[in-house]
Scaffold this motif. Sequence first.
Motif, PDB file in Angstrom:
ATOM      1  N   VAL A   1       0.837  -1.200   0.000  1.00 37.02           N
ATOM      2  CA  VAL A   1       0.000   0.000   0.000  1.00 37.02           C
ATOM      3  C   VAL A   1       0.874   1.253   0.000  1.00 37.02           C
ATOM      4  CG1 VAL A   1      -2.034  -1.064   1.038  1.00 37.02           C
ATOM      5  CG2 VAL A   1      -0.266  -0.078   2.521  1.00 37.02           C
ATOM      6  N   THR A   2       2.163   1.062  -0.267  1.00 36.36           N
ATOM      7  CA  THR A   2       3.094   2.183  -0.334  1.00 36.36           C
ATOM      8  C   THR A   2       2.618   3.164  -1.397  1.00 36.36           C
ATOM      9  OG1 THR A   2       4.891   0.744   0.341  1.00 36.36           O
ATOM     10  CG2 THR A   2       5.513   2.825  -0.700  1.00 36.36           C
ATOM     11  N   PHE A   3       2.615   4.430  -1.062  1.00 40.64           N
ATOM     12  CA  PHE A   3       2.174   5.555  -1.884  1.00 40.64           C
ATOM     13  C   PHE A   3       0.654   5.641  -2.034  1.00 40.64           C
ATOM     14  CE2 PHE A   3       6.413   4.524  -3.761  1.00 40.64           C
ATOM     15  CZ  PHE A   3       7.097   5.559  -3.150  1.00 40.64           C
ATOM     16  N   LEU A   4      -0.100   4.691  -1.490  1.00 40.87           N
ATOM     17  CA  LEU A   4      -1.559   4.738  -1.574  1.00 40.87           C
ATOM     18  C   LEU A   4      -2.164   5.354  -0.321  1.00 40.87           C
ATOM     19  CD1 LEU A   4      -2.301   1.213  -3.104  1.00 40.87           C
ATOM     20  CD2 LEU A   4      -1.840   3.387  -4.273  1.00 40.87           C
ATOM     21  N   LEU A   5      -1.459   5.199   0.788  1.00 38.31           N
ATOM     22  CA  LEU A   5      -1.886   5.728   2.090  1.00 38.31           C
ATOM     23  C   LEU A   5      -0.808   6.647   2.638  1.00 38.31           C
ATOM     24  CD1 LEU A   5      -2.855   2.471   4.042  1.00 38.31           C
ATOM     25  CD2 LEU A   5      -4.432   4.194   3.224  1.00 38.31           C
ATOM     26  N   PRO A   6      -1.193   7.661   3.409  1.00 43.68           N
ATOM     27  CA  PRO A   6      -0.163   8.389   4.152  1.00 43.68           C
ATOM     28  C   PRO A   6       0.548   7.405   5.089  1.00 43.68           C
ATOM     29  CG  PRO A   6      -2.219   9.608   4.192  1.00 43.68           C
ATOM     30  CD  PRO A   6      -2.521   8.252   3.616  1.00 43.68           C
ATOM     31  N   GLU A   7       1.841   7.561   5.243  1.00 42.44           N
ATOM     32  CA  GLU A   7       2.635   6.641   6.062  1.00 42.44           C
ATOM     33  C   GLU A   7       2.092   6.549   7.491  1.00 42.44           C
ATOM     34  OE1 GLU A   7       7.244   6.295   7.549  1.00 42.44           O
ATOM     35  OE2 GLU A   7       6.868   7.091   5.528  1.00 42.44           O
ATOM     36  N   ALA A   8       1.647   7.666   8.047  1.00 41.72           N
ATOM     37  CA  ALA A   8       1.126   7.662   9.419  1.00 41.72           C
ATOM     38  C   ALA A   8      -0.136   6.804   9.533  1.00 41.72           C
ATOM     39  CB  ALA A   8       0.828   9.085   9.883  1.00 41.72           C
ATOM     40  N   VAL A   9      -0.933   6.760   8.480  1.00 39.33           N
ATOM     41  CA  VAL A   9      -2.142   5.939   8.484  1.00 39.33           C
ATOM     42  C   VAL A   9      -1.772   4.466   8.390  1.00 39.33           C
ATOM     43  CG1 VAL A   9      -4.273   5.382   7.242  1.00 39.33           C
ATOM     44  CG2 VAL A   9      -3.587   7.769   7.535  1.00 39.33           C
ATOM     45  N   GLU A  10      -0.843   4.136   7.510  1.00 39.87           N
ATOM     46  CA  GLU A  10      -0.408   2.744   7.395  1.00 39.87           C
ATOM     47  C   GLU A  10       0.190   2.251   8.716  1.00 39.87           C
ATOM     48  OE1 GLU A  10       2.530  -0.272   4.878  1.00 39.87           O
ATOM     49  OE2 GLU A  10       2.442   1.841   4.306  1.00 39.87           O
ATOM     50  N   THR A  11       1.001   3.073   9.343  1.00 42.27           N
ATOM     51  CA  THR A  11       1.596   2.698  10.631  1.00 42.27           C
ATOM     52  C   THR A  11       0.510   2.426  11.669  1.00 42.27           C
ATOM     53  OG1 THR A  11       3.581   3.991  10.166  1.00 42.27           O
ATOM     54  CG2 THR A  11       3.126   3.486  12.486  1.00 42.27           C
ATOM     55  N   PHE A  12      -0.499   3.294  11.745  1.00 43.78           N
ATOM     56  CA  PHE A  12      -1.598   3.111  12.693  1.00 43.78           C
ATOM     57  C   PHE A  12      -2.356   1.817  12.403  1.00 43.78           C
ATOM     58  CE2 PHE A  12      -6.053   3.751  13.953  1.00 43.78           C
ATOM     59  CZ  PHE A  12      -5.891   3.973  15.307  1.00 43.78           C
ATOM     60  N   ILE A  13      -2.639   1.553  11.139  1.00 46.43           N
ATOM     61  CA  ILE A  13      -3.362   0.334  10.752  1.00 46.43           C
ATOM     62  C   ILE A  13      -2.599  -0.902  11.223  1.00 46.43           C
ATOM     63  CG2 ILE A  13      -3.962  -1.105   8.751  1.00 46.43           C
ATOM     64  CD1 ILE A  13      -4.729   1.557   7.312  1.00 46.43           C
ATOM     65  N   ARG A  14      -1.303  -0.907  11.023  1.00 47.07           N
ATOM     66  CA  ARG A  14      -0.489  -2.071  11.405  1.00 47.07           C
ATOM     67  C   ARG A  14      -0.381  -2.186  12.931  1.00 47.07           C
ATOM     68  NH1 ARG A  14       0.921  -4.372   6.881  1.00 47.07           N
ATOM     69  NH2 ARG A  14       1.282  -3.142   4.988  1.00 47.07           N
ATOM     70  N   GLU A  15      -0.258  -1.057  13.613  1.00 45.66           N
ATOM     71  CA  GLU A  15      -0.186  -1.071  15.082  1.00 45.66           C
ATOM     72  C   GLU A  15      -1.489  -1.618  15.679  1.00 45.66           C
ATOM     73  OE1 GLU A  15       2.760   2.807  15.715  1.00 45.66           O
ATOM     74  OE2 GLU A  15       0.612   2.995  16.127  1.00 45.66           O
ATOM     75  N   GLU A  16      -2.619  -1.272  15.081  1.00 51.24           N
ATOM     76  CA  GLU A  16      -3.917  -1.675  15.592  1.00 51.24           C
ATOM     77  C   GLU A  16      -4.399  -3.023  15.031  1.00 51.24           C
ATOM     78  OE1 GLU A  16      -5.771   0.003  17.984  1.00 51.24           O
ATOM     79  OE2 GLU A  16      -3.933   1.183  18.172  1.00 51.24           O
ATOM     80  N   GLY A  17      -3.671  -3.564  14.065  1.00 51.71           N
ATOM     81  CA  GLY A  17      -4.049  -4.843  13.470  1.00 51.71           C
ATOM     82  C   GLY A  17      -5.337  -4.774  12.660  1.00 51.71           C
ATOM     83  N   LEU A  18      -5.567  -3.632  12.029  1.00 56.77           N
ATOM     84  CA  LEU A  18      -6.796  -3.445  11.247  1.00 56.77           C
ATOM     85  C   LEU A  18      -6.700  -4.124   9.875  1.00 56.77           C
ATOM     86  CD1 LEU A  18      -7.461   0.343  11.970  1.00 56.77           C
ATOM     87  CD2 LEU A  18      -8.458  -1.644  13.117  1.00 56.77           C
ATOM     88  N   TYR A  19      -7.846  -4.494   9.345  1.00 63.90           N
ATOM     89  CA  TYR A  19      -7.972  -5.026   7.981  1.00 63.90           C
ATOM     90  C   TYR A  19      -7.154  -6.304   7.767  1.00 63.90           C
ATOM     91  CZ  TYR A  19      -9.419  -0.144   7.612  1.00 63.90           C
ATOM     92  OH  TYR A  19      -9.999   1.090   7.832  1.00 63.90           O
ATOM     93  N   GLY A  20      -6.972  -7.067   8.794  1.00 61.70           N
ATOM     94  CA  GLY A  20      -6.272  -8.334   8.656  1.00 61.70           C
ATOM     95  C   GLY A  20      -4.773  -8.252   8.665  1.00 61.70           C
ATOM     96  N   THR A  21      -4.231  -7.079   9.044  1.00 64.34           N
ATOM     97  CA  THR A  21      -2.766  -6.947   9.082  1.00 64.34           C
ATOM     98  C   THR A  21      -2.197  -7.661  10.295  1.00 64.34           C
ATOM     99  OG1 THR A  21      -2.928  -4.848  10.257  1.00 64.34           O
ATOM    100  CG2 THR A  21      -2.719  -4.751   7.859  1.00 64.34           C
TER     101      THR A  21
END
Length: 189
Positions: A169-189
Motif C-alpha cells: 500500500v506504499t504511496f496509496l496511504l499516508p505513512e502515518a495511516v499505514e503505521t496506525f493500521i499495522r499497530e492496531e491490526g486493522l484489515y487483517g494486518t
Amino acid sequence: MKKVGLLGGTFNPPHIGHLMMANEVFHALALDEVRFMPNALPPHKQARHDASDAHRLEMVKRAISPYPQFRVESYEVVKGGVSYSYDTLAALCAREPDVKFYFIIGGDMIDSLHTWYCIDELVELVHFVGVKRPSTEARTEYPVLMVEVPQIDLSSTLIRERLATGGTVTFLLPEAVETFIREEGLYGT
C-alpha cells in the motif's frame, strides 16, 4: 463569510485520493479550509465492522495532520446512527451561520443525487462541488460546481484487500495511516 469545504465518507481507510481531492478543491475554490467528515452509518453503503468509528477518526487525524488547511469534522460520528447529509448540513448551518459550506462529492455520488434524502432542501443549504471519478457519469439535474482534479482509480476497498493479503500500500496511504493500521491490526494486518 468563511468558505468551508466538507468531504464526507467512511474513510475506511483514508487514502491519498481523498487528500488529493480535498487539496484540489481547496485551491480551485480558494476555500478557507476543508473538513474531513467521517460518517457513522452511511445510508448508501453496508456498515463495515473492521475499523471502529474511533479508529476511522484517528486515521483521518493522522492523514491530515501535516496540512493546516484540513480539519476533522466529527459531527456525524459523535451523533451516531445513519448519517443523512441533509440532517447533518442543517445542523452545521445552524451551528455556524457565518459559514458557506461546499459539499464535495465524487462522480458516483453525483450520479445518485436524485435518490438522496431531502435533496431539494439540501441544495438550498450548501453548494455541491463535484469531482469526476473513473467509471462514473457525474451527471445530475441538480446544481453541482465541477472541479477538475487528476483522476486516480483508488478505493478504500482495494486498500483493505491489499492489507488483508499482504500486498503493498506504499504511496496509496499516508505513512502515518499505514503505521496506525499495522499497530492496531486493522484489515487483517
